[in-house]
Motif scaffolding. Structure first.
Motif, short mmCIF file in Angstrom:
data_model
loop_
_atom_site.label_atom_id
_atom_site.label_comp_id
_atom_site.label_asym_id
_atom_site.label_seq_id
_atom_site.Cartn_x
_atom_site.Cartn_y
_atom_site.Cartn_z
N LEU A 1 -1.74 51.17 9.32
CA LEU A 1 -0.17 50.44 9.17
C LEU A 1 0.27 49.45 8.60
O LEU A 1 1.07 49.37 7.79
CB LEU A 1 0.26 50.54 10.88
CG LEU A 1 1.76 50.32 11.38
CD1 LEU A 1 3.14 51.54 10.47
CD2 LEU A 1 1.63 50.00 12.74
N THR A 2 -0.87 48.05 8.53
CA THR A 2 -0.70 46.93 8.33
C THR A 2 -0.46 47.09 6.92
O THR A 2 -0.04 46.59 5.94
CB THR A 2 -1.58 45.97 8.75
OG1 THR A 2 -3.03 46.29 8.94
CG2 THR A 2 -1.24 46.02 10.28
N GLU B 1 0.46 45.58 14.46
CA GLU B 1 -1.09 46.75 14.01
C GLU B 1 -0.52 47.86 14.65
O GLU B 1 -1.33 48.99 15.03
CB GLU B 1 -1.95 46.19 15.07
CG GLU B 1 -1.91 45.03 13.45
CD GLU B 1 -3.43 43.56 14.24
OE1 GLU B 1 -4.53 44.15 15.95
OE2 GLU B 1 -3.91 42.30 14.04
N ILE C 1 1.95 51.60 16.28
CA ILE C 1 2.86 51.88 15.96
C ILE C 1 4.45 51.77 16.51
O ILE C 1 5.43 51.51 16.16
CB ILE C 1 3.11 53.82 15.49
CG1 ILE C 1 4.13 54.19 14.77
CG2 ILE C 1 2.76 54.04 17.43
CD1 ILE C 1 4.46 53.50 13.47
N TRP D 1 5.80 48.15 16.12
CA TRP D 1 6.68 48.35 14.67
C TRP D 1 7.80 49.10 14.81
O TRP D 1 9.34 48.62 14.55
CB TRP D 1 5.85 49.73 13.73
CG TRP D 1 6.32 49.43 12.63
CD1 TRP D 1 6.54 48.93 10.84
CD2 TRP D 1 7.42 50.95 12.29
NE1 TRP D 1 7.07 49.34 10.51
CE2 TRP D 1 8.09 50.85 11.06
CE3 TRP D 1 7.38 51.89 12.87
CZ2 TRP D 1 8.21 51.29 9.98
CZ3 TRP D 1 8.51 52.89 12.46
CH2 TRP D 1 8.53 52.37 10.10
N TRP D 2 8.06 50.52 15.69
CA TRP D 2 8.89 50.51 15.76
C TRP D 2 9.97 50.44 16.36
O TRP D 2 11.27 49.90 16.21
CB TRP D 2 8.39 52.27 16.95
CG TRP D 2 9.71 52.33 17.35
CD1 TRP D 2 10.59 52.75 17.85
CD2 TRP D 2 10.36 54.11 16.38
NE1 TRP D 2 11.52 53.81 18.18
CE2 TRP D 2 11.40 54.62 17.39
CE3 TRP D 2 10.16 54.78 15.53
CZ2 TRP D 2 12.29 56.04 16.59
CZ3 TRP D 2 10.40 55.51 14.62
CH2 TRP D 2 11.69 56.24 15.29
N TYR E 1 5.45 56.82 5.94
CA TYR E 1 5.87 55.77 5.97
C TYR E 1 7.28 56.14 5.97
O TYR E 1 8.34 55.48 6.98
CB TYR E 1 5.33 54.64 5.69
CG TYR E 1 5.57 53.32 6.06
CD1 TYR E 1 5.09 52.60 7.18
CD2 TYR E 1 6.98 52.48 5.38
CE1 TYR E 1 5.21 51.39 7.70
CE2 TYR E 1 7.27 50.76 6.04
CZ TYR E 1 6.38 50.39 6.93
OH TYR E 1 6.90 49.24 7.73
#
Length: 426
Positions: A183-184, A265, A267, A270-271, A382
């Motif tokens: 992800l990062t 780090e 999801i 991030w969301w 992504y």
């Protein structure tokens, strides 16, 4: 047929954006080749240092605030011209005590503790509080997870000192935990592409770039004239950019000023963060689109169109094309384009890969075999996740407007890291 019309419309929206991005990437490349000479020239002409106030809004930032303040101490800027103001915004952890410890050791570091009802409402409110307590001619903003390089503030200040038409100067940010997990790594690629394609490209061709949430300097006189930050905006940085444009200033993208920041780090983190960004940008789009006739600087329209395409029209076009593609698998829609539409989609994918790879080539050691494989993976995962996120954010923002709900701020969760130098060498 309706299916044909929708397919043509979606392909037009997609390819309009792809060609525009090709145009921006050309500008990004040209800016990447020339900005260092400009930075050297500006530094050589900087005969005196202006007073600078650095504002750091901090809500429950005990995990990262120490490294951030260590980077403030390492800044190569005259300390008698510098003040660092940390707004400890209704924290319930040890943030306040950590900052107080630094304030006791370094007289140019100050801390403001806020409590409800004024405190704890979000970043914009904290920044407005910090602005009232600041004295600097220039205001610089860093998020609490940022570790700017020693010359970053000097570079930002030199940009404003030498470019009187610049209302704000925007630096570049890099990812400290870019190699932590998949992800990062995806976020790292995304941020590099955004800065060299959207920021550098728009600056080179139109003298436009968007103020980010961190690593930028703005004239105090402008903030006072504008009344500070909009506390209703979830993307206070984008909203401020449009008001700076409207005063007749431009916003310079100055990548020689570099900061390093932490990215989500997980999801779910991030969301939540990206949903806030998308909702905030949609708020800005409609705020200025509906009042466009009242804007003094019509050049703002260029960026309004860009954001409108990015968050609504382009994503809408992709959603339509995806829907038609899936439906055509199960039902014969009698599409007149047939195989041509699939060829265009493949070409669009290849163009996406090329643009991202070019952006990575502007940064040392980023265009690697591993990142090249991730770019291929990125488009199908992504990028598609972004589609779902924008749909969700649009739903939430529409509900907020219709039900007249109060804006609520989500603070991005931080993660414990090792020393910054170790992360940068990873």
């Amino acid at each position: 047929m309706l299916a044909d019309f929708l397919l043509y419309l979606s392909l037009f929206l997609i390819w309009f954006m792809l060609f525009y991005h090709m145009f921006l990437m050309q500008g990004g490349y040209l800016h990447a080749q020339s900005y260092r000479k400009t930075a050297e020239k500006y530094l050589s002409q900087m005969k005196e240092y202006p007073t600078v106030s650095i504002l750091i809004p901090a809500h429950n930032e005990e995990v990262v605030i120490e490294n951030t303040l260590k980077s403030m101490v390492r800044l190569n800027y005259p300390k008698d011209k510098l003040e660092v103001i940390v707004i400890n915004d209704n924290s319930s952890d040890d943030t306040g005590n950590i900052v107080e410890g630094f304030a006791n050791m370094y007289p140019y570091i100050k801390v403001i503790h806020t409590k409800p009802p004024l405190g704890g409402k979000g970043k914009s409110g904290a920044l407005n509080t910090g602005l009232k307590h600041s004295t600097g001619e220039f205001i610089v903003v860093y998020d609490a997870d940022n570790t700017p390089e020693p010359d970053a503030v000097t570079q930002l200040a030199s940009g404003l000192m030498n470019d009187q038409k610049a209302g704000a100067v925007v630096g570049k940010f890099r990812v400290t935990n870019g190699s932590k997990n998949l992800l990062t790594r995806l976020i790292n690629i995304e941020t590099i592409t955004f800065q060299w394609l959207a920021q550098a490209g728009r600056w080179f061709w139109f003298k436009l770039s968007t103020i980010p949430g961190t690593n930028f300097a703005i004239r105090r006189s402008i903030l006072e004239k504008l009344g500070g930050w909009d506390e209703k905006a979830l993307s206070e940085d984008t909203e401020l950019s449009f008001r700076v444009y409207n005063l007749g200033y431009h916003i310079r993208f100055f990548p020689s000023a570099v900061t390093w920041e932490q990215e989500p780090e997980m999801i779910k983190v991030w969301w939540k963060q990206r949903t806030r960004w998308a909702r905030g940008n949609e708020y800005v789009i409609f705020k200025y689109l509906l009042n466009f006739k009242d804007l003094n600087n019509k050049k703002v329209g260029l960026d309004l169109i860009y954001f409108l395409f990015t968050y609504l029209l382009f994503f809408g076009g992709v959603m339509i094309s995806h829907s038609i593609f899936i439906l055509n698998i199960f039902f014969d829609l009698n599409l007149s384009m047939g195989a041509v539409s699939y060829v265009l989609l493949v070409l669009g994918f290849l163009l996406f890969v090329t643009e991202v790879a070019l952006a990575l080539s502007f940064e040392k050691d980023q265009l690697t075999l591993k990142n090249a494989v991730i770019i291929l993976f990125m488009y199908f995962t992504y990028s598609q996740l972004w589609l779902l996120l924008v749909v969700y954010a649009t739903y939430l923002e529409a509900k907020r407007v219709l039900l007249k709900q109060e804006v609520t701020w989500y603070k991005t969760q931080r993660f414990k890291e090792k020393e910054t130098s170790e992360n940068r060498s990873a």
